[in-house]
Scaffold this motif. Structure first.
Motif, PDB file in Angstrom:
ATOM      1  N   ARG A  48       0.835  -1.210   0.000  1.00 10.12           N
ATOM      2  CA  ARG A  48       0.000   0.000   0.000  1.00 10.12           C
ATOM      3  C   ARG A  48       0.869   1.260   0.000  1.00 10.12           C
ATOM      4  NH1 ARG A  48      -5.096   1.314   0.702  1.00 10.12           N
ATOM      5  NH2 ARG A  48      -5.561   3.412   1.446  1.00 10.12           N
ATOM      6  N   LEU A  49       1.878   1.271   0.843  1.00 10.53           N
ATOM      7  CA  LEU A  49       2.752   2.438   0.931  1.00 10.53           C
ATOM      8  C   LEU A  49       3.537   2.627  -0.364  1.00 10.53           C
ATOM      9  CD1 LEU A  49       4.113   2.090   4.590  1.00 10.53           C
ATOM     10  CD2 LEU A  49       2.172   3.438   3.768  1.00 10.53           C
ATOM     11  N   ALA A  50       3.930   1.523  -0.989  1.00  8.11           N
ATOM     12  CA  ALA A  50       4.660   1.603  -2.260  1.00  8.11           C
ATOM     13  C   ALA A  50       3.812   2.265  -3.336  1.00  8.11           C
ATOM     14  CB  ALA A  50       5.093   0.213  -2.702  1.00  8.11           C
ATOM     15  N   GLN A  51       2.490   2.113  -3.227  1.00  8.20           N
ATOM     16  CA  GLN A  51       1.569   2.736  -4.184  1.00  8.20           C
ATOM     17  C   GLN A  51       1.123   4.129  -3.738  1.00  8.20           C
ATOM     18  OE1 GLN A  51      -1.557  -0.114  -5.763  1.00  8.20           O
ATOM     19  NE2 GLN A  51      -0.646  -1.421  -4.180  1.00  8.20           N
ATOM     20  N   ASN A  52       1.609   4.547  -2.565  1.00  5.00           N
ATOM     21  CA  ASN A  52       1.290   5.871  -2.026  1.00  5.00           C
ATOM     22  C   ASN A  52      -0.213   6.086  -1.870  1.00  5.00           C
ATOM     23  OD1 ASN A  52       2.062   8.444  -1.023  1.00  5.00           O
ATOM     24  ND2 ASN A  52       1.656   9.393  -2.999  1.00  5.00           N
ATOM     25  N   LEU A  53      -0.915   5.037  -1.453  1.00  4.35           N
ATOM     26  CA  LEU A  53      -2.352   5.156  -1.246  1.00  4.35           C
ATOM     27  C   LEU A  53      -2.617   5.855   0.094  1.00  4.35           C
ATOM     28  CD1 LEU A  53      -3.428   1.604  -2.493  1.00  4.35           C
ATOM     29  CD2 LEU A  53      -3.703   3.794  -3.676  1.00  4.35           C
ATOM     30  N   PRO A  54      -3.658   6.673   0.187  1.00  4.56           N
ATOM     31  CA  PRO A  54      -3.899   7.478   1.390  1.00  4.56           C
ATOM     32  C   PRO A  54      -4.105   6.610   2.628  1.00  4.56           C
ATOM     33  CG  PRO A  54      -5.763   7.603  -0.126  1.00  4.56           C
ATOM     34  CD  PRO A  54      -4.664   6.935  -0.862  1.00  4.56           C
ATOM     35  N   THR A  55      -3.254   6.827   3.623  1.00 11.82           N
ATOM     36  CA  THR A  55      -3.237   5.980   4.809  1.00 11.82           C
ATOM     37  C   THR A  55      -2.991   6.826   6.050  1.00 11.82           C
ATOM     38  OG1 THR A  55      -2.242   4.226   3.448  1.00 11.82           O
ATOM     39  CG2 THR A  55      -2.210   3.914   5.833  1.00 11.82           C
ATOM     40  N   LEU A  56      -3.849   6.650   7.049  1.00 11.23           N
ATOM     41  CA  LEU A  56      -3.688   7.312   8.340  1.00 11.23           C
ATOM     42  C   LEU A  56      -3.466   6.238   9.393  1.00 11.23           C
ATOM     43  CD1 LEU A  56      -3.904   9.663  10.394  1.00 11.23           C
ATOM     44  CD2 LEU A  56      -6.398   9.411  10.287  1.00 11.23           C
ATOM     45  N   GLY A  57      -2.348   6.310  10.108  1.00  9.73           N
ATOM     46  CA  GLY A  57      -2.041   5.348  11.162  1.00  9.73           C
ATOM     47  C   GLY A  57      -2.041   6.019  12.516  1.00  9.73           C
ATOM     48  N   ILE A  58      -2.699   5.380  13.489  1.00  9.58           N
ATOM     49  CA  ILE A  58      -2.783   5.919  14.842  1.00  9.58           C
ATOM     50  C   ILE A  58      -2.215   4.898  15.821  1.00  9.58           C
ATOM     51  CG2 ILE A  58      -4.343   6.696  16.676  1.00  9.58           C
ATOM     52  CD1 ILE A  58      -6.244   7.694  14.488  1.00  9.58           C
ATOM     53  N   CYS A  59      -1.251   5.317  16.633  1.00  7.61           N
ATOM     54  CA  CYS A  59      -0.588   4.492  17.650  1.00  7.61           C
ATOM     55  C   CYS A  59       0.014   3.236  17.010  1.00  7.61           C
ATOM     56  CB  CYS A  59      -1.529   4.178  18.804  1.00  7.61           C
ATOM     57  SG  CYS A  59      -0.632   3.662  20.297  1.00  7.61           S
ATOM     58  N   LEU A  60      -0.540   2.056  17.246  1.00  6.09           N
ATOM     59  CA  LEU A  60      -0.020   0.863  16.579  1.00  6.09           C
ATOM     60  C   LEU A  60      -0.015   1.055  15.067  1.00  6.09           C
ATOM     61  CD1 LEU A  60       0.932  -2.087  16.436  1.00  6.09           C
ATOM     62  CD2 LEU A  60      -1.468  -2.787  16.678  1.00  6.09           C
ATOM     63  N   GLY A  61      -1.023   1.745  14.544  1.00 14.02           N
ATOM     64  CA  GLY A  61      -1.069   2.023  13.111  1.00 14.02           C
ATOM     65  C   GLY A  61       0.141   2.820  12.648  1.00 14.02           C
ATOM     66  N   ALA A  62       0.577   3.780  13.454  1.00  8.69           N
ATOM     67  CA  ALA A  62       1.764   4.565  13.133  1.00  8.69           C
ATOM     68  C   ALA A  62       3.016   3.690  13.192  1.00  8.69           C
ATOM     69  CB  ALA A  62       1.903   5.743  14.093  1.00  8.69           C
ATOM     70  N   GLN A  63       3.070   2.805  14.191  1.00 10.51           N
ATOM     71  CA  GLN A  63       4.216   1.900  14.311  1.00 10.51           C
ATOM     72  C   GLN A  63       4.284   0.942  13.129  1.00 10.51           C
ATOM     73  OE1 GLN A  63       3.499   0.136  18.160  1.00 10.51           O
ATOM     74  NE2 GLN A  63       3.435   2.133  19.156  1.00 10.51           N
TER      75      GLN A  63
ATOM     76  N   PHE B 199       4.683  11.636  12.055  1.00  7.85           N
ATOM     77  CA  PHE B 199       5.435  11.934  10.831  1.00  7.85           C
ATOM     78  C   PHE B 199       4.521  11.812   9.622  1.00  7.85           C
ATOM     79  CE2 PHE B 199       6.115   7.321  11.422  1.00  7.85           C
ATOM     80  CZ  PHE B 199       5.841   6.811  10.159  1.00  7.85           C
ATOM     81  N   GLN B 200       4.995  12.376   8.534  1.00  4.64           N
ATOM     82  CA  GLN B 200       4.249  12.329   7.283  1.00  4.64           C
ATOM     83  C   GLN B 200       5.189  11.911   6.164  1.00  4.64           C
ATOM     84  OE1 GLN B 200       1.756  15.699   6.932  1.00  4.64           O
ATOM     85  NE2 GLN B 200       0.764  15.032   5.046  1.00  4.64           N
ATOM     86  N   ILE B 201       4.677  11.105   5.255  1.00  7.29           N
ATOM     87  CA  ILE B 201       5.422  10.718   4.055  1.00  7.29           C
ATOM     88  C   ILE B 201       4.631  11.235   2.870  1.00  7.29           C
ATOM     89  CG2 ILE B 201       6.370   8.827   2.688  1.00  7.29           C
ATOM     90  CD1 ILE B 201       6.466   7.146   5.248  1.00  7.29           C
ATOM     91  N   GLY B 202       5.149  12.280   2.211  1.00  5.75           N
ATOM     92  CA  GLY B 202       4.390  12.922   1.145  1.00  5.75           C
ATOM     93  C   GLY B 202       3.117  13.542   1.717  1.00  5.75           C
ATOM     94  N   LYS B 203       2.090  13.606   0.898  1.00  8.32           N
ATOM     95  CA  LYS B 203       0.816  14.166   1.350  1.00  8.32           C
ATOM     96  C   LYS B 203      -0.170  13.092   1.806  1.00  8.32           C
ATOM     97  CE  LYS B 203       0.853  18.379  -1.472  1.00  8.32           C
ATOM     98  NZ  LYS B 203       0.103  19.181  -2.469  1.00  8.32           N
ATOM     99  N   ASN B 204       0.068  11.852   1.384  1.00 10.56           N
ATOM    100  CA  ASN B 204      -0.945  10.817   1.580  1.00 10.56           C
ATOM    101  C   ASN B 204      -0.785   9.988   2.843  1.00 10.56           C
ATOM    102  OD1 ASN B 204      -2.163  11.582  -0.762  1.00 10.56           O
ATOM    103  ND2 ASN B 204      -1.618   9.774  -1.948  1.00 10.56           N
ATOM    104  N   ILE B 205       0.436   9.890   3.374  1.00  8.59           N
ATOM    105  CA  ILE B 205       0.705   8.997   4.495  1.00  8.59           C
ATOM    106  C   ILE B 205       0.927   9.820   5.755  1.00  8.59           C
ATOM    107  CG2 ILE B 205       2.069   7.038   5.291  1.00  8.59           C
ATOM    108  CD1 ILE B 205       0.762   6.653   2.507  1.00  8.59           C
ATOM    109  N   LEU B 206       0.070   9.616   6.758  1.00  7.73           N
ATOM    110  CA  LEU B 206       0.169  10.354   8.015  1.00  7.73           C
ATOM    111  C   LEU B 206       0.174   9.355   9.171  1.00  7.73           C
ATOM    112  CD1 LEU B 206       0.172  13.077   9.545  1.00  7.73           C
ATOM    113  CD2 LEU B 206      -2.339  13.013   9.468  1.00  7.73           C
ATOM    114  N   ALA B 207       1.182   9.450  10.033  1.00  4.00           N
ATOM    115  CA  ALA B 207       1.342   8.516  11.147  1.00  4.00           C
ATOM    116  C   ALA B 207       1.386   9.291  12.462  1.00  4.00           C
ATOM    117  CB  ALA B 207       2.625   7.694  10.972  1.00  4.00           C
ATOM    118  N   LEU B 208       0.478   8.960  13.379  1.00  3.72           N
ATOM    119  CA  LEU B 208       0.361   9.645  14.659  1.00  3.72           C
ATOM    120  C   LEU B 208       0.529   8.641  15.790  1.00  3.72           C
ATOM    121  CD1 LEU B 208      -2.835  11.751  13.809  1.00  3.72           C
ATOM    122  CD2 LEU B 208      -0.440  12.386  13.432  1.00  3.72           C
TER     123      LEU B 208
END
Length: 237
Positions: A80-95, A164-173
């Motif tokens: 998913r990340l390789a395709q830069n699809l919009p992804t929001l991760g929270i806590c474990l999701g960010a890890q 952190f953020q990777i580009g505009k689509n990936i946000l990790a909190l």
């Protein structure tokens, strides 16, 4: 292409849901569909071209021998990340996002459970800037190194990498932006073993929840709307 109007959310624990963010999605015309990690096939959620949110949970990303489903979840997330699809991760999701981006995830030197302010990075257009001066809820024992291609957005007094953020689509909190004031008692009940082991003052944490959560809900709505504008899911106001 019109942005898909359903949000997929991957849960690792029943009571750690989208919280206050769910109402914001509904207000903006989105629907929400949940997937249960370890039970459901996550392929559809991870290959989805719309927004997928990866929520928190008590397991560590490195506990794949005890929880083999993590292997598939991480593999699908890497794609998913390789395709830069919009992804929001929270806590474990960010890890999970950090780990899938080839950064190390590991047990921290102490549990960080409770409310405190973030130290926001002085980076251009920091999407978390509205949190300046506000308390947010931390609830984790693991931490991670910053992925090479990521922009650090926030730190705390305990850990340097909180968002952190990777580009505009990936946000990790790493912190919990999604907590809803009226449902935090579920967290105190569900995580009682962890709280007792970490010697957390539960009545004090409950008091802080009641004091700080309503303000965080308001700021979380602002940040979510900005993120949805950023990924092209809603029109800029």
């Amino acid at each position: 292409m019109t942005f898909p109007t359903t949000v997929y959310a991957i849960q690792h624990l029943a009571f750690e849901d989208l919280g206050s963010l769910e109402d914001v999605f509904y207000q903006l015309g989105f629907r929400v569909r949940y997937f249960e990690a370890g039970v459901d096939d996550l392929t559809q959620a991870m290959q989805y071209e719309g927004l997928t949110v990866i929520l928190g949970g008590p397991v560590g990303v490195y506990e794949n021998e005890d929880y083999p489903f993590l292997n598939e979840e991480i593999s699908l997330l890497q794609q998913r990340l390789a395709q830069n699809l919009p992804t929001l991760g929270i806590c474990l999701g960010a890890q999970l996002i950090a780990y899938a981006s080839n950064a190390k995830v590991y047990p921290g030197h102490q549990k960080e459970i409770g409310w405190s302010q973030l130290q926001l990075t002085d980076t251009q257009d920091n999407i978390l800037s509205t949190l300046k001066g506000y308390e947010v809820l931390h609830w984790h024992g693991d931490t991670f190194d910053l992925p090479e291609n990521a922009v650090l957005l926030a730190s705390s007094e305990v850990y340097p990498h909180q968002a952190f953020q990777i580009g505009k689509n990936i946000l990790a909190l790493q912190f919990h932006i999604e907590v809803a004031a009226d449902s935090l008692e579920k967290w105190l009940i569900g995580h009682t073993c962890e709280l007792q082991k970490a010697k957390i003052n539960i009545p004090q944490l409950r008091q802080h929840n009641q004091k700080y959560a309503p303000d965080l809900e308001n700021q979380a709505a602002i940040i979510l709307k900005q993120y949805l504008q950023q990924i092209g899911a809603v029109a800029s106001s």
